[in-house]
Design an enzyme around this catalytic site. Structure first.
Site, PDB file in Angstrom:
ATOM      1  N   SER A 132     -67.440   1.870 -34.677  1.00  0.00           N
ATOM      2  CA  SER A 132     -68.618   2.258 -33.913  1.00  0.00           C
ATOM      3  C   SER A 132     -69.782   2.732 -34.801  1.00  0.00           C
ATOM      4  CB  SER A 132     -68.229   3.328 -32.878  1.00  0.00           C
ATOM      5  OG  SER A 132     -69.270   3.566 -31.970  1.00  0.00           O
ATOM      6  N   ASP A 164     -66.429  -5.940 -25.797  1.00  0.00           N
ATOM      7  CA  ASP A 164     -67.324  -4.814 -26.056  1.00  0.00           C
ATOM      8  C   ASP A 164     -68.771  -5.266 -25.939  1.00  0.00           C
ATOM      9  OD1 ASP A 164     -68.502  -2.428 -26.955  1.00  0.00           O
ATOM     10  OD2 ASP A 164     -68.415  -3.092 -29.034  1.00  0.00           O
ATOM     11  N   HIS A 219     -64.475  -1.560 -27.274  1.00  0.00           N
ATOM     12  CA  HIS A 219     -65.254  -1.049 -28.405  1.00  0.00           C
ATOM     13  C   HIS A 219     -64.383  -0.464 -29.511  1.00  0.00           C
ATOM     14  CE1 HIS A 219     -68.818   0.390 -30.391  1.00  0.00           C
ATOM     15  NE2 HIS A 219     -68.443   1.654 -30.303  1.00  0.00           N
TER      16      HIS A 219
END
Length: 472
Positions: free
Chosen positions: A172, A393, A449
């Site tokens: 991330s 994602d 994600h």
């Protein structure tokens, strides 16, 4: 030799504390692995105290890789990865209702194949803290520098791991920080900094890399997966000229298109487009800004006595249990958290919030718009990279990740092809190289994600093969 010894003594003098944790509330017996926790002082006068969890490999600690794992956010605690992604424990959710959360072993923990340092960074994250208000001020580059300092001091205090292959890893937002750290390590080794680190490379999952391009790619991705019609996508692309964030306010056609796009995507769960939003957590998708999953941030609102978890299920409710567990005084005592320093543990520090160029506080400056240049610099090093993307994602779509990888102009060693776990397609992969640099890119079919959270078995197989220099 004397100069090197003095340098090492100066570094080791800053190790604040470390202790071995034998038991943890919620687990019925002694821990079946070695867990160490501690603080390392960094920054000016060591006013920043970074907290870490270290789990020794359950395989061959003398030979297995050493991972420094950094959580995203920015400002999300390392316990996020410890419990929900790659760590040795997870929660038994059914057994945890109405009492102290119950821990159970994660059969797909990455500690099966590596020793892992989980660090709460930047300062103000998790149990990390500063001694002065000025020391809470941080940025992308300060966070990278302090993490490099942390690692130098940790390795001085743990010289038995100096020869292990070292990888810097995370998912991330930490994609804005890790390439800087890796470059600092290589530069430090070349400059003769002690200790010399056995750096082998880095690993990133769904990494934010170029803030503008990654967010802009969400609309293209939404069209690709049939969330936007052909006509709306083509009209929006033409009227906005492919720029959906920094929009000219006088461009009425673009603004009108974006209102329709927002209406179509308002209730889509960005981290995993097929999963539901948490209806009781007041969650709203923020399509054109960087936004952590609000379900991660607002779980305190639902704690209470945890007599029941609201239904229907959504992933955000899982995070309630970590918040409950980490705020238990017995837990903090077992982890050897310093008393009176931080009164409340949060999954993510909401005072460190990125809203596309606008910081919610002066405490953190988002001063790196893109790390593509750092990735390009690393292609000239003896370095390995594994970049992986969950294909469901929409926070950092795989489309934008593939685009910046292509921009590195590497040689393709093996073309796009499926990779398998237990005879089933786990995703698709392509391998690149240039001289002593190699990059493996992999998608994870059906993952969101934070890939290991959604596909733990496949993720462990992926890293096990990659560490061993096998094709995925």
């Amino acid at each position: 030799m004397l100069f090197r010894l003095i340098l090492l003594l100066l570094l080791s003098d800053i190790i604040a504390s470390r202790s071995i944790v034998k038991t943890l509330p919620g687990y019925p017996s002694d821990l079946p692995f070695e867990l160490e926790t501690g603080y390392v002082g960094v920054g000016e006068k060591n006013d920043v105290q970074l907290f870490y969890y270290f789990v020794e490999s359950e395989g061959s600690p003398k030979d297995d890789p050493l991972i420094l794992w950094l959580a995203g956010g920015p400002g999300c605690s390392a316990l996020r990865a410890f419990f929900y992604e790659i760590g040795p424990f997870t929660f038994n959710y059914e057994e945890s209702i109405g009492k102290t959360p119950t821990l159970e072993l994660n059969p797909y923990s990455w500690t099966k194949v590596a020793s892992i340092i989980y660090i709460d960074q930047p300062v103000g994250t998790g149990f990390s803290y500063a001694n002065t208000s000025e020391s809470y001020i941080s940025s992308d580059t300060i966070s990278a520098t302090q993490t490099y300092e942390f690692l130098r001091k940790w390795l001085v205090d743990h010289p038995e791991y100096l020869n292990n292959p070292l990888y810097i890893c995370g998912v991330s937002y930490i994609g804005m920080v890790i390439p800087i750290i890796v470059q600092e390590i290589y530069n430090g080794n070349e400059a003769g900094n002690e200790p010399q680190m056995n750096i082998k490379g880095y690993m990133l999952g769904n990494p934010l890399t170029d803030k503008n391009r990654d967010i802009n790619s969400r609309i293209k991705y939404a069209h690709r997966v049939a969330l936007l019609s052909d006509n709306l996508y083509k009209s929006t692309k033409a009227n906005c000229k492919g720029e959906y964030i920094d929009v000219d306010p006088s461009n009425g056609l673009c603004s009108s298109n974006l209102q329709l796009v927002d209406k179509c995507l308002d209730k889509i769960n960005l981290p995993q487009i097929l999963e539901p939003l948490c209806s009781t957590m007041n969650v709203k998708s923020n399509l054109l800004r960087w936004d952590r999953n609000s379900a991660e941030e607002n779980s305190m609102d639902l704690l209470g006595p945890l007599q029941q978890v609201p239904g229907p299920w959504c992933r955000g409710y899982n995070y309630i249990f970590a918040t409950k567990w980490a705020n238990d005084r017995d837990v903090q005592k077992a982890l050897n958290i310093r008393e009176g320093i931080k009164t409340e543990w949060l999954q993510c520090n909401t005072s460190i919030e990125y809203s596309f160029g606008v910081s919610a506080t002066v405490a953190y400056t988002f001063n790196v718009p893109s790390t593509v240049g750092y990735h390009r610099n690393l292609t000239h090093k003896n370095c390995r990279a594994l970049i992986f993307s969950g294909d469901l994602d929409m926070r950092v779509p795989h489309l934008s990740t593939e685009k910046w990888i292509d921009s590195l102009n590497l040689n393709i060693e093996s073309g796009w092809e499926p990779w398998f776990v237990d005879g089933q397609i786990a995703g698709y992969t392509i391998a690149y190289a240039r001289n002593d640099y190699s990059l493996t890119y992999a998608t994870m079919k059906g993952a969101g994600h934070t890939v290991p959270e959604y596909k733990p078995r496949e993720s462990l197989a992926m890293v096990d093969r990659w560490f061993a220099y096998y094709p995925l």
